[in-house]
Design a protein around this motif. Structure first.
Motif, PDB file in Angstrom:
ATOM      1  N   ALA A  31       0.831  -1.204   0.000  1.00  0.00           N
ATOM      2  CA  ALA A  31       0.000   0.000   0.000  1.00  0.00           C
ATOM      3  C   ALA A  31       0.865   1.254   0.000  1.00  0.00           C
ATOM      4  CB  ALA A  31      -0.935  -0.010   1.200  1.00  0.00           C
ATOM      5  N   ALA A  32       1.941   1.235   0.791  1.00  0.00           N
ATOM      6  CA  ALA A  32       2.841   2.400   0.860  1.00  0.00           C
ATOM      7  C   ALA A  32       3.518   2.644  -0.488  1.00  0.00           C
ATOM      8  CB  ALA A  32       3.880   2.182   1.951  1.00  0.00           C
ATOM      9  N   LYS A  33       3.948   1.569  -1.159  1.00  0.00           N
ATOM     10  CA  LYS A  33       4.584   1.712  -2.474  1.00  0.00           C
ATOM     11  C   LYS A  33       3.622   2.324  -3.488  1.00  0.00           C
ATOM     12  CE  LYS A  33       7.936  -2.104  -2.279  1.00  0.00           C
ATOM     13  NZ  LYS A  33       8.314  -3.407  -2.890  1.00  0.00           N
ATOM     14  N   LEU A  34       2.372   1.858  -3.466  1.00  0.00           N
ATOM     15  CA  LEU A  34       1.386   2.359  -4.412  1.00  0.00           C
ATOM     16  C   LEU A  34       1.020   3.813  -4.113  1.00  0.00           C
ATOM     17  CD1 LEU A  34      -0.915  -0.791  -4.709  1.00  0.00           C
ATOM     18  CD2 LEU A  34       0.700   0.073  -6.406  1.00  0.00           C
ATOM     19  N   ILE A  35       0.960   4.181  -2.845  1.00  0.00           N
ATOM     20  CA  ILE A  35       0.698   5.578  -2.482  1.00  0.00           C
ATOM     21  C   ILE A  35       1.833   6.468  -2.982  1.00  0.00           C
ATOM     22  CG2 ILE A  35       0.489   7.197  -0.554  1.00  0.00           C
ATOM     23  CD1 ILE A  35      -0.946   4.967   0.995  1.00  0.00           C
ATOM     24  N   ASP A  36       3.076   5.994  -2.848  1.00  0.00           N
ATOM     25  CA  ASP A  36       4.225   6.768  -3.346  1.00  0.00           C
ATOM     26  C   ASP A  36       4.106   6.986  -4.861  1.00  0.00           C
ATOM     27  OD1 ASP A  36       5.342   6.974  -0.842  1.00  0.00           O
ATOM     28  OD2 ASP A  36       6.712   5.276  -1.109  1.00  0.00           O
ATOM     29  N   LEU A  37       3.676   5.959  -5.594  1.00  0.00           N
ATOM     30  CA  LEU A  37       3.494   6.103  -7.041  1.00  0.00           C
ATOM     31  C   LEU A  37       2.418   7.141  -7.349  1.00  0.00           C
ATOM     32  CD1 LEU A  37       3.594   2.404  -8.334  1.00  0.00           C
ATOM     33  CD2 LEU A  37       5.354   4.148  -8.612  1.00  0.00           C
ATOM     34  N   ALA A  38       1.319   7.073  -6.596  1.00  0.00           N
ATOM     35  CA  ALA A  38       0.236   8.037  -6.812  1.00  0.00           C
ATOM     36  C   ALA A  38       0.715   9.459  -6.544  1.00  0.00           C
ATOM     37  CB  ALA A  38      -0.958   7.681  -5.922  1.00  0.00           C
ATOM     38  N   ASP A  39       1.448   9.641  -5.454  1.00  0.00           N
ATOM     39  CA  ASP A  39       1.974  10.975  -5.117  1.00  0.00           C
ATOM     40  C   ASP A  39       2.935  11.467  -6.201  1.00  0.00           C
ATOM     41  OD1 ASP A  39       0.541  11.165  -2.764  1.00  0.00           O
ATOM     42  OD2 ASP A  39       2.160  10.342  -1.517  1.00  0.00           O
ATOM     43  N   ASN A  40       3.787  10.584  -6.696  1.00  0.00           N
ATOM     44  CA  ASN A  40       4.744  10.969  -7.739  1.00  0.00           C
ATOM     45  C   ASN A  40       4.044  11.339  -9.043  1.00  0.00           C
ATOM     46  OD1 ASN A  40       6.976  10.618  -6.106  1.00  0.00           O
ATOM     47  ND2 ASN A  40       7.272   8.478  -6.693  1.00  0.00           N
ATOM     48  N   ALA A  41       2.950  10.636  -9.347  1.00  0.00           N
ATOM     49  CA  ALA A  41       2.186  10.963 -10.544  1.00  0.00           C
ATOM     50  C   ALA A  41       1.599  12.366 -10.450  1.00  0.00           C
ATOM     51  CB  ALA A  41       1.074   9.933 -10.752  1.00  0.00           C
ATOM     52  N   LEU A  42       1.129  12.725  -9.264  1.00  0.00           N
ATOM     53  CA  LEU A  42       0.576  14.066  -9.065  1.00  0.00           C
ATOM     54  C   LEU A  42       1.664  15.128  -9.173  1.00  0.00           C
ATOM     55  CD1 LEU A  42      -2.025  13.750  -6.153  1.00  0.00           C
ATOM     56  CD2 LEU A  42      -2.457  14.289  -8.545  1.00  0.00           C
ATOM     57  N   ARG A  43       2.802  14.866  -8.538  1.00  0.00           N
ATOM     58  CA  ARG A  43       3.871  15.865  -8.548  1.00  0.00           C
ATOM     59  C   ARG A  43       4.419  16.075  -9.972  1.00  0.00           C
ATOM     60  NH1 ARG A  43       5.278  13.714  -3.347  1.00  0.00           N
ATOM     61  NH2 ARG A  43       6.653  12.154  -4.301  1.00  0.00           N
ATOM     62  N   SER A  44       4.515  15.009 -10.726  1.00  0.00           N
ATOM     63  CA  SER A  44       5.068  15.115 -12.081  1.00  0.00           C
ATOM     64  C   SER A  44       4.025  15.568 -13.100  1.00  0.00           C
ATOM     65  CB  SER A  44       5.637  13.766 -12.526  1.00  0.00           C
ATOM     66  OG  SER A  44       4.590  12.816 -12.718  1.00  0.00           O
ATOM     67  N   ARG A  45       2.751  15.466 -12.715  1.00  0.00           N
ATOM     68  CA  ARG A  45       1.620  15.748 -13.615  1.00  0.00           C
ATOM     69  C   ARG A  45       1.649  14.824 -14.835  1.00  0.00           C
ATOM     70  NH1 ARG A  45      -1.445  20.170 -12.729  1.00  0.00           N
ATOM     71  NH2 ARG A  45      -0.791  21.589 -11.072  1.00  0.00           N
ATOM     72  N   LYS A  46       2.185  13.620 -14.623  1.00  0.00           N
ATOM     73  CA  LYS A  46       2.238  12.634 -15.702  1.00  0.00           C
ATOM     74  C   LYS A  46       1.609  11.333 -15.216  1.00  0.00           C
ATOM     75  CE  LYS A  46       6.342  14.659 -17.875  1.00  0.00           C
ATOM     76  NZ  LYS A  46       7.739  14.441 -18.326  1.00  0.00           N
ATOM     77  N   TYR A  47       2.387  10.256 -15.178  1.00  0.00           N
ATOM     78  CA  TYR A  47       1.863   8.984 -14.692  1.00  0.00           C
ATOM     79  C   TYR A  47       2.998   8.156 -14.101  1.00  0.00           C
ATOM     80  CZ  TYR A  47       3.792   6.860 -18.963  1.00  0.00           C
ATOM     81  OH  TYR A  47       4.625   6.428 -19.966  1.00  0.00           O
ATOM     82  N   ARG A  48       2.635   7.165 -13.311  1.00  0.00           N
ATOM     83  CA  ARG A  48       3.590   6.246 -12.725  1.00  0.00           C
ATOM     84  C   ARG A  48       3.042   4.825 -12.817  1.00  0.00           C
ATOM     85  NH1 ARG A  48       6.327   9.900 -13.478  1.00  0.00           N
ATOM     86  NH2 ARG A  48       7.790  10.996 -12.092  1.00  0.00           N
ATOM     87  N   VAL A  49       3.948   3.873 -13.134  1.00  0.00           N
ATOM     88  CA  VAL A  49       3.556   2.484 -13.379  1.00  0.00           C
ATOM     89  C   VAL A  49       3.992   1.599 -12.211  1.00  0.00           C
ATOM     90  CG1 VAL A  49       3.660   0.576 -15.027  1.00  0.00           C
ATOM     91  CG2 VAL A  49       3.973   2.927 -15.823  1.00  0.00           C
TER      92      VAL A  49
END
Length: 261
Positions: free
Chosen positions: A20-38
């Motif tokens: 869950a923590a790993k997936l939350i980090d991906l979600a946060d990174n997607a928001l910060r980059s305004r792109k996407y994370r896989v």
């Protein structure tokens, strides 16, 4: 308490707080980059965790892809809703062939061969077995490594090549129905019937963390099983509890199970 902490705390009880923590980090990174994370490859339960996380972000959408329609293991992508580009899931399909006149290779043999190369389970998705080979969906970063280093599965020499994702053939799962009766709906009792082993042996497998229920680690041998549950066992496939029919005259519980081979 932050939303992040609430989500992690919720999944801590099932042992999935780290995922869950790993997936939350991906979600946060997607928001910060305004792109996407896989993400890495997830089983159906992992996908449900990603869905829960995505629901807490107004600006994120969630997409999933396992390389072909109906894939069990998929990679998910958290996408900023303002991102205008195309999402790359980083998927590559591999075809593995061997001489089936002399060798009979099972899913667990292929899985073991990949793991023996040091390839983490999170880096490859479904393994689709065929008569004279198999198809594997993998992370694009390890595709060449597998092509160059996967030379044998069990005692069979194999050839590995990259194929188009569109060439993936839907898997034809072999299964058999099992009708039986049990004294209770305990996990060890139901799983023993489904996998054709003794209750004592199944209890040992559960204690060794080789058994999952609905893709979550089994809590204990006495865990209660319900209709619709999926029981999976490392190296042995999975069993679906199709129906709990009712009690027999002798007070035993009649079940309809489906075992995927």
């Amino acid at each position: 308490m932050s939303e992040r902490d609430k989500i992690i705390r919720y999944y801590r009880g099932s042992g999935d707080a780290e995922l869950a923590a790993k997936l939350i980090d991906l979600a946060d990174n997607a928001l910060r980059s305004r792109k996407y994370r896989v993400s890495e490859f997830l089983d159906p339960y992992g996908y449900s965790i990603a869905e829960t996380i995505a629901a807490h972000y107004e600006r994120l959408s969630l997409q999933g892809d396992g390389g072909y329609s109906g894939a069990e293991r998929v990679r998910v992508v958290f996408v900023d809703t303002d991102f205008p580009g195309k999402v790359d899931f980083g998927l590559v399909a591999l075809a593995v062939r061997w001489d089936d006149r002399y060798y009979e290779i099972a899913h667990r043999d292929i899985l073991g061969a990949l793991m023996s190369l040091g390839v983490k389970r999170e880096l490859f998705g479904d393994i689709i077995t065929k008569n004279n080979g198999c198809q594997i969906i993998v992370d694009s970063t390890i595709a060449n490594f597998i092509v160059q280093n996967l030379l044998k599965i069990a005692s069979a020499s194999v050839e590995v090549s990259v194929i188009e994702l569109s060439a993936i053939e839907p898997r034809e799962e072999k299964m058999k129905e099992i009708r039986s009766t049990v004294a209770s709906l305990r996990l060890d009792t139901v799983a023993a019937v489904g996998f054709g082993t003794s209750r004592t042996k199944m209890t040992s497998e559960i204690e060794a963390d080789k058994v999952k229920v609905n893709w979550q680690q089994a809590k204990s041998a006495s865990q209660s099983i319900n209709a619709g549950d999926i029981i999976s066992m490392r190296g042995r496939g999975r069993v679906e509890v199709c129906e709990i029919i009712g009690q027999t005259r002798k007070g035993r519980i009649s079940l309809l199970l489906r075992r995927f081979l």
